[in-house]
Design a protein around this motif. Structure first.
Motif, PDB file in Angstrom:
ATOM      1  N   PRO A  19       0.799  -1.230   0.000  1.00 31.56           N
ATOM      2  CA  PRO A  19       0.000   0.000   0.000  1.00 31.56           C
ATOM      3  C   PRO A  19       0.829   1.277   0.000  1.00 31.56           C
ATOM      4  O   PRO A  19       0.545   2.201  -0.748  1.00 31.56           O
ATOM      5  N   LYS A 329     -11.343  -3.455   0.406  1.00 32.39           N
ATOM      6  CA  LYS A 329     -10.174  -3.859   1.192  1.00 32.39           C
ATOM      7  C   LYS A 329      -8.935  -3.085   0.727  1.00 32.39           C
ATOM      8  O   LYS A 329      -8.192  -2.524   1.534  1.00 32.39           O
ATOM      9  N   ASN A 330      -8.749  -3.044  -0.586  1.00 31.07           N
ATOM     10  CA  ASN A 330      -7.615  -2.294  -1.135  1.00 31.07           C
ATOM     11  C   ASN A 330      -7.665  -0.835  -0.709  1.00 31.07           C
ATOM     12  O   ASN A 330      -6.654  -0.254  -0.310  1.00 31.07           O
ATOM     13  N   GLU A 333      -6.724  -0.439   2.937  1.00 30.97           N
ATOM     14  CA  GLU A 333      -5.271  -0.613   3.112  1.00 30.97           C
ATOM     15  C   GLU A 333      -4.519   0.651   2.720  1.00 30.97           C
ATOM     16  O   GLU A 333      -3.473   0.962   3.269  1.00 30.97           O
TER      17      GLU A 333
END
Lengths: 466, 244
Positions: A19, A329-330, A333
């Motif tokens: 990330p 989710k990405n 993060e």
């Protein structure tokens, strides 16, 4: 539990850019499997005698067969199986919501992780693109001409399938590059444009002609296309018109529709301004309104363009977020903040007309509404403000009225969507429609499924005519 | 229009077309990087992308006497409208203006299509020393019967025309020029508020009822990218100097 059984239950994780690194570039987040990773994942497949995954696929891919070919290390065969049904596997392998389709019904998900079908599809498609695409043999020319309006996922699929069946398909694209939402909407870090170009070239290699800068409804009309010798038409124009909330201050400077924001960033490559001429102004504090994939794409793009704080504001709760789980989710993060059960009621600006604050109401969930999701109800006097210097409205789209205004005998519903039957045939003889221009929400793969079904029906129609 | 593969999409107006020869005439003023680049093109050169015509056609009916007000490069857009309105049987009174006489365009063409023509320049180098709107005020004060006004030019001029004709209830249309991106109705950057409703100038316009337009909003929105427009042009010019 034995280590071996544990391995059987857990899927091979997708390698990704970390990330902290990826928020500083526009390169692809997911990096794809290496061959040994793909083979290991393929070995987990149970090869069910009655595979549910196949039924979950809108474009009817023989999923167990292509996974078995990977297991046998025969990637060429796997590619052939994919291409047989799917004209755009490198795209669907990246953007399909597999968790709601093929992977959702995978038997393995009862005890552990379902097979990573999407990741495997992408692996094979990338292998194939790297190897070089083979031009498949197409059926004998029928001499029938089909006009396809729009070069997004639906249009590319219907045109590709019709070409394979021997028909002469011409796509008319309004913008200067083919691909529709794949090139103007989905950002580079989720779907590299080089991949789209390669898949579009594949469709062209089937014999499909693509004319860009052609706006049907302005430059010429569907009716005129028929007068000029086309035997059938497919409308896959997408929804096209951005929806705004209709609240006070929504046209202040610094407030974008998600379409504008993404067209600047993705299609016009504003992230490379001034090397590319189109600019995009992004402030330090960005509010994104909406909870779909487009909202996630806009939020993550804003972050990469240098925003310090990006907040996604959604009126329902996290359970109802329509975006893909993977992308939520990405986004998390990467440091995107989520404020659920929050709905903007007005924007406040400074004297020069730039947005400064977004006033919101807190919401609570009531009983389910017509969409089956729990209805958000405002909590009285719960107003509070969020400081923003940029806001992106990502609450969906409405159909662009051009085609319906200029086409005779084409039935639309009260919102302007084109009415179709189960084969995506419209009320107008010889005209089909699919993707976001017909009622109901469409993902890339659903649009492709529509294109596939329409292509079969168009083929039947053209052969009956002959 | 998009000039090359790194170019932006810019909206331009077709001022003449010749379907037999397959040509269109476009007039633009060199104000930013792209228009500067366009100005550097020579006969036989190409631009990468061209799409159109876009937007809704102007309303062409027999109104009676129509006053056409063209400011600066807006005259190029006013010209075909004047021709069409003349052909529809209207009496055409034209007022065109520019900063100075060198910047006046289509003067002869406009004269040919008009029953009367007035010229104004900010510096007084030709015609009335002042604004086109001064002449419009004079016509109204002289009780010239005006059935319709069509104003095309800088936003400040169009706003002033609207303010002048509003008390006299002379129906006035303006051709709005907000920032556009795809110009197909897809992005909403060109949104304008007309009569309290949000409209897209690219697909619902560009012509709107002048008395209903929220000019404050339009003016503010036109300024969004001033900095970037300036820096892009400066960088382009600097590169040009280095090459020389």
């Amino acid at each position: 539990m034995s280590a071996k059984r544990e391995m059987k239950l857990r899927r091979m994780p997708m390698p990704k850019q970390p990330p902290e690194k990826r928020i500083r570039n526009f390169e692809e987040v997911a990096l794809g499997y290496m061959p040994e990773q793909a083979i290991a994942e393929a070995k987990r497949c149970l090869q069910c005698p009655k595979p549910f995954c196949k039924l979950g696929c809108p474009v009817w891919i023989d999923i167990p067969a292509f996974i078995d070919a990977i297991k046998q290390q025969n990637f060429d065969k796997a590619a052939e199986i994919l291409r047989d049904k799917n004209n755009l596997p490198a795209i669907t392998g990246r953007v399909c919501p597999q968790e709601d389709q093929c992977e959702k019904v995978c038997v393995l998900s009862k005890a552990g992780d379902p097979i990573a079908i999407g990741a495997l599809e992408r692996f094979v498609a990338d292998y194939e693109l790297k190897r070089g695409l083979k031009i498949p043999s197409v059926a004998k020319k029928t001499g029938k001409r089909v006009a396809v309006v729009g070069s997004g996922p639906a249009g590319l699929t219907v045109a590709g399938d019709l070409a394979k069946l021997g028909h002469d398909a011409t796509i008319f694209e309004a913008l200067h590059i083919p691909g529709g939402v794949l090139v103007y909407g989905i950002p580079e870090f989720r779907l590299p444009k080089e991949i789209v170009r390669a898949e579009v070239n594949y469709v062209k290699s089937l014999g499909v002609k693509i004319e860009t800068n052609m706006i049907i409804g302005r430059i010429t009309t569907i009716d005129e296309l028929f007068e000029n010798g086309f035997d059938a038409a497919f409308i896959g124009t997408g929804a096209g018109s951005p929806r705004f909330m209709g609240i006070l201050g929504e046209s202040l400077n610094g407030i974008y529709s998600a379409n504008e924001f993404l067209v600047r960033a993705v299609l016009m490559k504003a992230y490379r301004f001034p090397e590319f001429d189109t600019p995009l102004k992004v402030g330090k504090r960005v509010g994104v309104i909406g909870g779909g994939n487009v909202a996630m794409d806009a939020a993550r793009t804003a972050l990469r363009l240098g925003s310090e704080n990006v907040t996604v504001v959604y009126r329902r709760s996290e359970t109802e977020l329509p975006a893909r789980l993977e992308e939520v989710k990405n986004a998390k993060e990467e440091g995107i903040e989520f404020r659920m059960l929050t709905n903007p009621v007005r924007f406040l600006g400074n004297d020069a007309g730039w947005v400064q604050k977004m006033e919101c109401l807190r919401m609570q969930l009531g009983p389910p509404d017509e969409s089956g999701r729990r209805r958000p109800i405002p909590i009285e006097d719960s107003n509070f403000t969020i400081e923003v210097d940029t806001a992106i409205v990502a609450i969906g789209q409405e159909p662009n009225p051009l085609i319906r205004q200029t086409t005779s005998n084409l039935q639309t519903d009260e919102e302007g969507y084109i009415i179709v039957d189960e084969n995506f045939s419209t009320s107008k003889k010889g005209v089909w429609a699919g993707g976001d221009i017909v009622p109901g929400e469409a993902t890339v793969i659903q649009a492709m499924g529509a294109g596939k079904r329409a292509a079969q029906d168009i083929d039947r129609y053209l052969r009956d005519q002959a | 229009m998009r000039i090359d593969d790194k170019g932006e999409r810019i909206p331009l107006t077709i001022s003449k077309s010749n379907p037999e020869e397959g040509t269109i005439t476009v007039v633009c003023q060199e104000v930013g990087k792209t228009t500067r680049q366009l100005g550097m093109l020579r006969e036989g050169d190409e631009v990468l992308d061209l799409v159109g015509p876009l937007g809704r056609p102007s309303e062409i009916l027999k109104f009676g006497t129509v006053v056409i007000v063209g400011g600066g490069v807006g005259t190029a857009e006013a010209y075909p409208e004047a021709c069409a309105l003349k052909k529809a049987g209207n009496k055409i009174i034209t007022i065109i203006g520019a900063r100075s006489k060198d910047l006046l365009i289509l003067e002869k063409e406009m004269e040919e299509v008009s029953d009367q023509i007035y010229i104004a320049t900010d510096d007084g180098s030709k015609g009335h020393h002042g604004f086109v709107t001064d002449i419009l005020v004079r016509l109204i004060e002289a009780h010239v019967k005006i059935d319709r006004v069509v104003a095309i030019g800088p936003t400040a001029m169009m706003r002033r025309v609207a303010d002048i004709t509003r008390p006299h209830q002379i129906k006035t249309t303006v051709s709005l020029n907000p920032i556009m991106l795809d110009a197909t109705g897809m992005c909403g950057v060109c949104r304008v508020v007309v009569g309290g409703e949000t409209k897209f100038a690219c697909s619902d316009g560009p012509a709107f009822d002048a008395h209903l337009v929220d000019f404050n909003l339009l003016t503010a929105r036109q300024r969004i990218y001033l900095e970037e427009e300036k820096s892009s042009l400066q960088k382009f010019e600097k590169r040009g100097q280095n090459l020389r």
